[in-house]
Design a protein around this motif. Structure first.
Motif, mmCIF file in Angstrom:
data_model
loop_
_atom_site.group_PDB
_atom_site.id
_atom_site.type_symbol
_atom_site.label_atom_id
_atom_site.label_comp_id
_atom_site.label_asym_id
_atom_site.label_seq_id
_atom_site.Cartn_x
_atom_site.Cartn_y
_atom_site.Cartn_z
ATOM 1 N N MET A 22 18.433 27.541 -28.988
ATOM 2 C CA MET A 22 19.599 28.030 -29.718
ATOM 3 C C MET A 22 19.540 29.540 -29.880
ATOM 4 N N ARG A 23 20.698 30.183 -29.767
ATOM 5 C CA ARG A 23 20.746 31.628 -30.000
ATOM 6 C C ARG A 23 21.021 31.857 -31.480
ATOM 7 N N ASP B 109 22.677 29.224 -24.464
ATOM 8 C CA ASP B 109 22.134 29.228 -25.832
ATOM 9 C C ASP B 109 23.241 29.472 -26.861
ATOM 10 N N GLN B 110 24.327 30.131 -26.438
ATOM 11 C CA GLN B 110 25.455 30.312 -27.356
ATOM 12 C C GLN B 110 26.214 29.004 -27.537
ATOM 13 N N GLY C 158 19.259 21.161 -34.281
ATOM 14 C CA GLY C 158 19.709 21.785 -33.038
ATOM 15 C C GLY C 158 18.735 22.833 -32.552
ATOM 16 N N ALA C 159 18.233 23.643 -33.498
ATOM 17 C CA ALA C 159 17.316 24.722 -33.116
ATOM 18 C C ALA C 159 15.984 24.160 -32.612
ATOM 19 N N TRP D 269 25.938 23.098 -32.749
ATOM 20 C CA TRP D 269 25.198 22.667 -33.946
ATOM 21 C C TRP D 269 25.702 23.343 -35.205
ATOM 22 N N VAL E 244 24.811 26.106 -27.531
ATOM 23 C CA VAL E 244 24.001 25.326 -28.476
ATOM 24 C C VAL E 244 24.340 25.747 -29.908
ATOM 25 N N THR E 245 24.395 27.059 -30.137
ATOM 26 C CA THR E 245 24.782 27.546 -31.462
ATOM 27 C C THR E 245 26.156 26.992 -31.834
ATOM 28 N N ALA F 123 28.057 32.557 -32.860
ATOM 29 C CA ALA F 123 27.472 32.560 -31.523
ATOM 30 C C ALA F 123 27.509 33.950 -30.902
ATOM 31 N N CYS G 7 26.380 18.672 -27.172
ATOM 32 C CA CYS G 7 25.483 19.706 -26.695
ATOM 33 C C CYS G 7 25.084 19.433 -25.244
#
Lengths: 237, 266
Positions: A105-106, A29-30, A99-100, A36, A32-33, A195, A8
């Motif tokens: 995160m998105r 943010d995508q 992760g969130a 995770w 991150v999605t 994502a 990440c």
């Protein structure tokens, strides 16, 4: 989890300095999605080595499977789906929550993304199962499937999209991988769906491609199994 | 002398067993290098999307990856198999090792000498060589010495991490996941400039565990690149000392673990 943090941070650093801040079309943010959800799905689609069938072939225990009234491919698939369902409930949620909590995160915004994602995960498990079954079935011919299994673990990780989103590759290469091999259908597709990397039409298109691979691989596994049974000699008493 | 001969016999037996299935060995040799190739490939792919990651350009980042790759593969070749310890503890095989009049750790390592990992070391050193060639380094005697020492220090450090995480099995048999977070996780962590990580995560891995001194700091010292995080320029030259400290810690933990071992069964 440690790997999730590292991937990440590295991908976010890439996004921070990439022109436009969107490497391969992913917003931070995508990414991150992507990372995770990927950590969570890892044990659901079982990207790592699975040698149960190969081991049963080597020891001759597979003979017991052939005596059962259910075809081996169906029986193993049922077991695998059960395992994946359990994994989805127990192993998928913790990394996504971590992760969130730690990163922006998105979460899916379109209403259809969640059902599409679930379908995509189901298909991913089937595609992964088909590949693993075929890799294990080489033991019918080779006795020892360690080599093919090693090759699978290696290829599935990198070409499945675990190390980096395959969209970072040159476009023609990514498309070739997607259409020419089942590997991106195992991790990359469900992650792109989650994502919301693409529009709804593309989301659905990727899933159709996934469904094609799932059907083809199951058919191939059944064919290989029938061929193998004709030549199988169980050693020993 | 007698001890050395015994170790040599163990190693020779391993080599014979490996070479008796030549095709299989070749296959394993080739697929084993694959994992390391993909690590380097990942770095190259990421740099396709951007010119710099965490404030470093590709040649600089590749120097860190190269040191890590060469050092880690060497550590993995020599002591990586110590992670089998959990199997030996569970099955009680360790007892057979302990009753022999040789030290336990070398015996364990020679029980399965993974010659198939040899090609990785070659590849890792190759990456390091290419990375050194890509950078313009102002060579001084100290930097030449550092270039020779950095991969070795990395190997010693990662070897210590391998031993420590395997030793967890003495207290907690099912320790595989936690162990690999530090071994393979440590490798991945140190393959990138540590500036990319968030402050807490970085402080924990880079300075509490010490992974910053494995590849990041030596690479800065070689390049003469000031540390964006503020450590002085000589920090890179401390990497052999950090490695020795880690080896010392591993020795202590290993001895404590062996003493704690109570065998399986009743």
């Amino acid at each position: 989890m440690v790997f999730g943090y590292m991937r990440c941070y590295v991908l976010l650093a890439v996004a921070a300095s990439a022109p436009g801040g969107q490497p391969a079309g992913y917003r931070p943010d995508q990414l991150v999605t992507y990372v995770w959800f990927g950590q969570g799905l890892l044990s659901v689609v079982m990207l790592w080595g699975w040698a149960e069938l190969a081991e049963r072939i080597r020891t001759g225990d597979v003979a017991a499977d052939l005596l059962r009234p259910v075809a081996p491919v169906t029986a193993y698939l049922a077991t695998d789906l059960g395992r994946a369902g359990h994994g989805l409930l127990t192993r998928f949620i913790p990394p996504v929550v971590v992760g969130a909590l730690c990163f922006p995160m998105r979460l899916p915004e379109r209403w259809q993304t969640v059902p599409l994602f679930l379908v995509s995960v189901l298909l991913a498990v089937i595609v992964s199962f088909g590949c693993r079954y075929l890799v294990n079935a080489t033991a019918y011919w080779l006795q020892d499937a360690r080599g093919p299994i090693m090759l699978w673990v290696l290829g599935a990780g990198v070409l499945g999209g675990l190390y980096f989103p395959l969209r970072l590759l040159p476009h023609w290469l990514a498309v070739t991988l997607w259409v020419g091999t089942p590997l991106p259908s195992i991790l990359q597709t469900p992650l792109d769906v989650a994502a919301e990397r693409d529009g709804p039409a593309m989301q659905a298109g990727l899933i159709v491609l996934q469904a094609g691979w799932a059907t083809a691989l199951l058919a191939l596994a059944a064919l290989v199994q029938r061929r193998a049974e004709r030549r199988l000699v169980v050693q020993g008493g | 002398m007698g001890e050395l001969r015994a170790y040599a016999a163990l190693a020779a037996a391993q080599a014979r067993s490996v070479f008796s299935y030549r095709t299989s060995f070749l296959f394993e040799l080739l697929s084993n290098v694959g994992a390391t190739v993909f690590d380097v490939l990942t770095v190259l792919v990421l740099f396709r999307a951007t010119d710099e990651i965490g404030g470093f350009v590709l040649p600089e980042a590749l120097l860190m990856t190269g040191i890590m790759s060469a050092g880690f593969s060497l550590a993995d070749l020599l002591v990586g198999n110590v992670d089998q310890l959990k199997t030996y503890v569970r099955a009680g095989t360790l007892d057979a090792v302990l009753v022999r009049p040789l030290a336990a750790l070398p015996q364990l390592l020679l029980m399965d000498l993974p010659l198939r990992k040899l090609l990785r070391v070659v590849f890792g050193c190759g990456v390091l060589t290419v990375a050194v060639g890509m950078n313009e380094i102002h060579w001084t005697p100290a930097r030449v010495a550092l270039l020779a020492l950095a991969p070795l220090a990395c190997a010693v450090f990662m070897g210590a991490i391998f031993v420590i995480s395997a030793t967890l099995a003495f207290w907690w048999v099912d320790s595989g996941q936690l162990g690999s977070a530090f071994t393979y996780g440590g490798r991945d962590f140190a393959s990138y400039p540590i500036t990319v990580y968030g402050p807490i995560f970085r402080a924990l891995f880079a300075y509490v565990v010490g992974l910053a001194f494995i590849a990041y700091q030596p690479a800065l010292a070689l390049l003469g690149h000031p540390d964006p995080l503020g450590l002085p320029a000589w920090a890179g030259f401390a990497s052999p000392l950090v490695a020795l400290a880690a080896a010392g810690a591993a020795t202590v933990v290993w001895r404590a673990g062996i003493r704690h071992y109570r065998s399986t069964g009743s």
